[in-house]
Design a protein around this motif. Structure first.
Motif, PDB file in Angstrom:
ATOM      1  N   ARG A  13      34.263  36.782  36.266  1.00  0.00           N
ATOM      2  CA  ARG A  13      35.506  37.389  35.772  1.00  0.00           C
ATOM      3  C   ARG A  13      35.284  38.742  35.107  1.00  0.00           C
ATOM      4  O   ARG A  13      36.214  39.542  34.996  1.00  0.00           O
ATOM      5  N   HIS A  14      34.046  39.011  34.656  1.00  0.00           N
ATOM      6  CA  HIS A  14      33.777  40.309  34.031  1.00  0.00           C
ATOM      7  C   HIS A  14      33.163  41.301  35.015  1.00  0.00           C
ATOM      8  O   HIS A  14      32.787  42.400  34.631  1.00  0.00           O
ATOM      9  N   ALA A  15      33.066  40.878  36.287  1.00  0.00           N
ATOM     10  CA  ALA A  15      32.517  41.782  37.294  1.00  0.00           C
ATOM     11  C   ALA A  15      33.497  42.913  37.579  1.00  0.00           C
ATOM     12  O   ALA A  15      34.681  42.844  37.241  1.00  0.00           O
ATOM     13  N   LYS A  16      33.001  43.967  38.209  1.00  0.00           N
ATOM     14  CA  LYS A  16      33.859  45.101  38.558  1.00  0.00           C
ATOM     15  C   LYS A  16      34.935  44.656  39.539  1.00  0.00           C
ATOM     16  O   LYS A  16      34.749  43.697  40.286  1.00  0.00           O
ATOM     17  N   PRO A  17      36.064  45.350  39.572  1.00  0.00           N
ATOM     18  CA  PRO A  17      37.105  45.034  40.576  1.00  0.00           C
ATOM     19  C   PRO A  17      36.562  45.221  41.980  1.00  0.00           C
ATOM     20  O   PRO A  17      35.547  45.885  42.194  1.00  0.00           O
ATOM     21  N   ALA A  18      37.242  44.642  42.932  1.00  0.00           N
ATOM     22  CA  ALA A  18      36.832  44.785  44.319  1.00  0.00           C
ATOM     23  C   ALA A  18      36.845  46.254  44.715  1.00  0.00           C
ATOM     24  O   ALA A  18      37.646  47.039  44.207  1.00  0.00           O
ATOM     25  N   PRO A  19      35.944  46.659  45.606  1.00  0.00           N
ATOM     26  CA  PRO A  19      35.922  48.065  46.039  1.00  0.00           C
ATOM     27  C   PRO A  19      37.217  48.461  46.736  1.00  0.00           C
ATOM     28  O   PRO A  19      37.983  47.616  47.198  1.00  0.00           O
ATOM     29  N   ASP A  20      37.436  49.763  46.835  1.00  0.00           N
ATOM     30  CA  ASP A  20      38.698  50.266  47.379  1.00  0.00           C
ATOM     31  C   ASP A  20      38.973  49.803  48.802  1.00  0.00           C
ATOM     32  O   ASP A  20      40.128  49.650  49.196  1.00  0.00           O
ATOM     33  N   ASP A  21      37.910  49.580  49.586  1.00  0.00           N
ATOM     34  CA  ASP A  21      38.125  49.215  50.983  1.00  0.00           C
ATOM     35  C   ASP A  21      38.188  47.701  51.208  1.00  0.00           C
ATOM     36  O   ASP A  21      38.189  47.244  52.347  1.00  0.00           O
ATOM     37  N   PHE A  22      38.263  46.925  50.126  1.00  0.00           N
ATOM     38  CA  PHE A  22      38.279  45.466  50.270  1.00  0.00           C
ATOM     39  C   PHE A  22      39.484  45.003  51.084  1.00  0.00           C
ATOM     40  O   PHE A  22      39.401  44.059  51.862  1.00  0.00           O
ATOM     41  N   LEU A  23      40.620  45.663  50.887  1.00  0.00           N
ATOM     42  CA  LEU A  23      41.828  45.304  51.611  1.00  0.00           C
ATOM     43  C   LEU A  23      42.066  46.186  52.838  1.00  0.00           C
ATOM     44  O   LEU A  23      43.095  46.056  53.501  1.00  0.00           O
ATOM     45  N   GLY A  24      41.143  47.068  53.143  1.00  0.00           N
ATOM     46  CA  GLY A  24      41.296  47.905  54.317  1.00  0.00           C
ATOM     47  C   GLY A  24      42.285  49.020  54.092  1.00  0.00           C
ATOM     48  O   GLY A  24      42.379  49.592  53.008  1.00  0.00           O
ATOM     49  N   GLU A  25      43.073  49.315  55.124  1.00  0.00           N
ATOM     50  CA  GLU A  25      44.000  50.431  55.083  1.00  0.00           C
ATOM     51  C   GLU A  25      45.109  50.246  54.060  1.00  0.00           C
ATOM     52  O   GLU A  25      45.775  51.192  53.676  1.00  0.00           O
ATOM     53  N   THR A  26      45.341  49.024  53.606  1.00  0.00           N
ATOM     54  CA  THR A  26      46.448  48.759  52.685  1.00  0.00           C
ATOM     55  C   THR A  26      45.968  48.617  51.248  1.00  0.00           C
ATOM     56  O   THR A  26      46.682  48.096  50.411  1.00  0.00           O
ATOM     57  N   ARG A  27      44.766  49.096  50.932  1.00  0.00           N
ATOM     58  CA  ARG A  27      44.167  48.868  49.620  1.00  0.00           C
ATOM     59  C   ARG A  27      45.025  49.401  48.480  1.00  0.00           C
ATOM     60  O   ARG A  27      45.144  48.784  47.433  1.00  0.00           O
ATOM     61  N   GLN A  28      45.624  50.573  48.684  1.00  0.00           N
ATOM     62  CA  GLN A  28      46.360  51.191  47.578  1.00  0.00           C
ATOM     63  C   GLN A  28      47.632  50.422  47.223  1.00  0.00           C
ATOM     64  O   GLN A  28      48.117  50.515  46.100  1.00  0.00           O
ATOM     65  N   SER A  29      48.157  49.650  48.142  1.00  0.00           N
ATOM     66  CA  SER A  29      49.429  48.977  47.891  1.00  0.00           C
ATOM     67  C   SER A  29      49.267  47.695  47.096  1.00  0.00           C
ATOM     68  O   SER A  29      50.261  47.084  46.723  1.00  0.00           O
ATOM     69  N   SER A  30      48.042  47.292  46.833  1.00  0.00           N
ATOM     70  CA  SER A  30      47.819  46.055  46.098  1.00  0.00           C
ATOM     71  C   SER A  30      47.447  46.297  44.648  1.00  0.00           C
ATOM     72  O   SER A  30      47.140  45.363  43.932  1.00  0.00           O
TER      73      SER A  30
END
Length: 468
Positions: free
Chosen positions: A447-464
């Motif tokens: 739970r204290h780890a860094k957030p998932a990298p930007d490309d974890f969700l692919g092309e829709t990463r920014q919308s999450s």
């Protein structure tokens, strides 16, 4: 390197989906299930479970065309509910798949022992009152290592092997169905229940193990990142996989109930295999036996491919140790996750045939939980991010909603003692409790780890971003 290779074509993907569902035990354990639930209980229960699975598959189909990333429900749940949701969804599916894979370890030797009874002799140990002979275990471990090897050398190889095996399944199954429906008799099947049985409760009770029989199609969404197909077609393959597999199950089981009286089949050892032989079709009994081998191979291959992808996705999203996100530079497979799955499967696979019902029930519960949660993820993502466009769009969301609600109801009823589908006390509750504790430990350590990298969700990463 954390990027998987796009090497799976249409034939390979649909073979992984449909072939992953068509397993082994259903064709010879129907003697046990006929005895427990009646032929009607098993076949009608399968129909209900199939309708449920199709409804639920619609949510996977849509989301798989928005987030074409490895891990399927792990990624969808992250987009909807953040890290907690991803861990919950991933842990449920991993537990379900491991329970099925563990059964396959000794199920393979069970089939071989049918041909060569001498391997079921000699030194042995017992679990749940059933002996596991050492030769059976050695053979099962050897087959597990072979499945591991095929998966290790790439998704393309796995998909091509699956395609060949699925074609064999379809040809042999069609032969059984044609003979069963043309040479069988309706009064062999009807009445479809024992006189002392409640037909409704017997049917509903079989829905839980049927859900385990019908799992594996989720692998299409889990492996979408490796599919060399357009998004809309990926969504269609998700749905087609469960339709093909469910239809196969129902038609073949019905053919065995027509060709030979099901009440007599209930007294036999190997279900459909023995039923066709007893009805005067020994060659078709052999066909059914071959189907059991092919079905075991296809399910084994698919679930052994899907499970490490779930672990890989959790690791790539920084919810499990980063080392589990390692990808082989040549074969493009999640090697460390594959090794972990091998260790886990062999670690619990030694329990043997006596754990059959335990594996099916716990797997069914976790699958129901995962299915219902995915439907919830679809509605959360639709509401929070209406701008996202799916390649496969569900026009009537009421259907995945009904499927998700029904799946959740089944999962809830398994935890309540005294219901027709309650888990077996105390063994199944203990095993489930241990798995839940391990999941909580996994969450607390990450739970204290860094957030998932930007490309974890692919092309829709920014919308999450609102969900994390």
């Amino acid at each position: 390197m954390t990027k998987l290779k796009r090497t799976i074509g249409f034939g390979g993907l649909i073979s992984l989906g449909a072939g992953g569902v068509i397993g082994s035990s259903w064709i010879y354990t129907n003697s046990q299930f006929f005895k427990a639930y009646g032929a009607g209980g098993e076949i009608f229960g399968l129909i209900i479970a199939a309708i449920l699975a199709v409804m639920v598959s619609l949510s996977f189909a849509e989301l798989s065309t928005i987030f074409t990333k490895s891990g399927g429900e792990v990624v969808y749940a992250y987009a909807a509910f953040g890290k907690r949701g991803a861990l919950f969804a991933g842990w449920a599916l991993i537990g379900a798949y491991l329970s099925i894979l563990a059964f396959f370890v000794t199920a393979s030797s069970l089939l071989i022992a049918y041909l060569f009874p001498e391997i079921a002799t000699g030194p042995a140990y017992s679990f749940a009152g059933v002996k596991v002979h050492f030769w059976e275990l050695i053979i099962g471990v050897s087959i597990t290592l072979l499945v591991f090897g095929i998966n290790y050398f790439g998704a393309r190889l796995t998909g091509n092997v699956q395609l060949v095996l699925l074609m064999g399944l379809l040809i042999l199954g069609a032969t059984l169905v044609i003979v069963g429906f043309t040479q069988g008799q309706l009064d062999h099947f009807w009445p479809a229940f024992y006189s002392h049985q409640n037909s409704l409760s017997s049917t509903i009770r079989f829905v839980l193990p049927a859900m385990t029989f019908l799992t594996g199609w989720e692998s299409v969404a889990i492996m979408a990142e490796e599919a060399h197909l357009n998004k809309r077609l990926i969504g269609k393959v998700v749905v087609f996989s469960i339709v093909i597999a469910a239809g196969y199950y129902i038609l073949v089981l019905m053919s065995s109930a027509l060709i030979f009286p099901w009440k007599q089949t209930a007294t036999l050892t190997m279900g459909t295999i023995d039923a066709f032989k007893a009805a005067g079709f020994p060659l078709l009994g052999t066909f059914a036996f071959i189907i059991s081998f092919l079905g075991l191979a296809t399910s084994f291959l698919t679930l052994f491919a899907a499970t490490p992808r779930l672990i890989f996705a959790l690791a790539r999203g920084r919810m499990l140790p980063a080392g589990l996100a390692k990808v082989h530079p040549k074969y493009g497979t999640p090697t460390n996750a594959l090794w972990l799955v091998l260790v886990l499967v062999l670690g619990i696979g030694w329990l043997g045939k006596g754990a059959l019902i335990y594996f099916l029930d716990i797997g069914g519960f976790l699958i129901a939980l995962a299915w219902s949660f995915n439907a919830l993820s679809l509605f959360k993502i639709r509401r929070a991010h209406p701008e996202l466009k799916a390649g496969f769009h569900v026009k009537h969301p009421i259907f995945p909603a009904i499927g998700g609600l029904f799946a959740f109801s089944v999962a809830a009823l398994t935890l309540i003692p005294g219901t027709p589908i309650s888990l077996v006390w105390p063994y199944e509750y203990v095993v489930l409790g241990i798995w839940m504790i391990l999941g909580v430990i996994g969450f607390l350590t990450s739970r204290h780890a860094k957030p998932a990298p930007d490309d974890f969700l692919g092309e829709t990463r920014q919308s999450s971003s609102k969900s994390r």
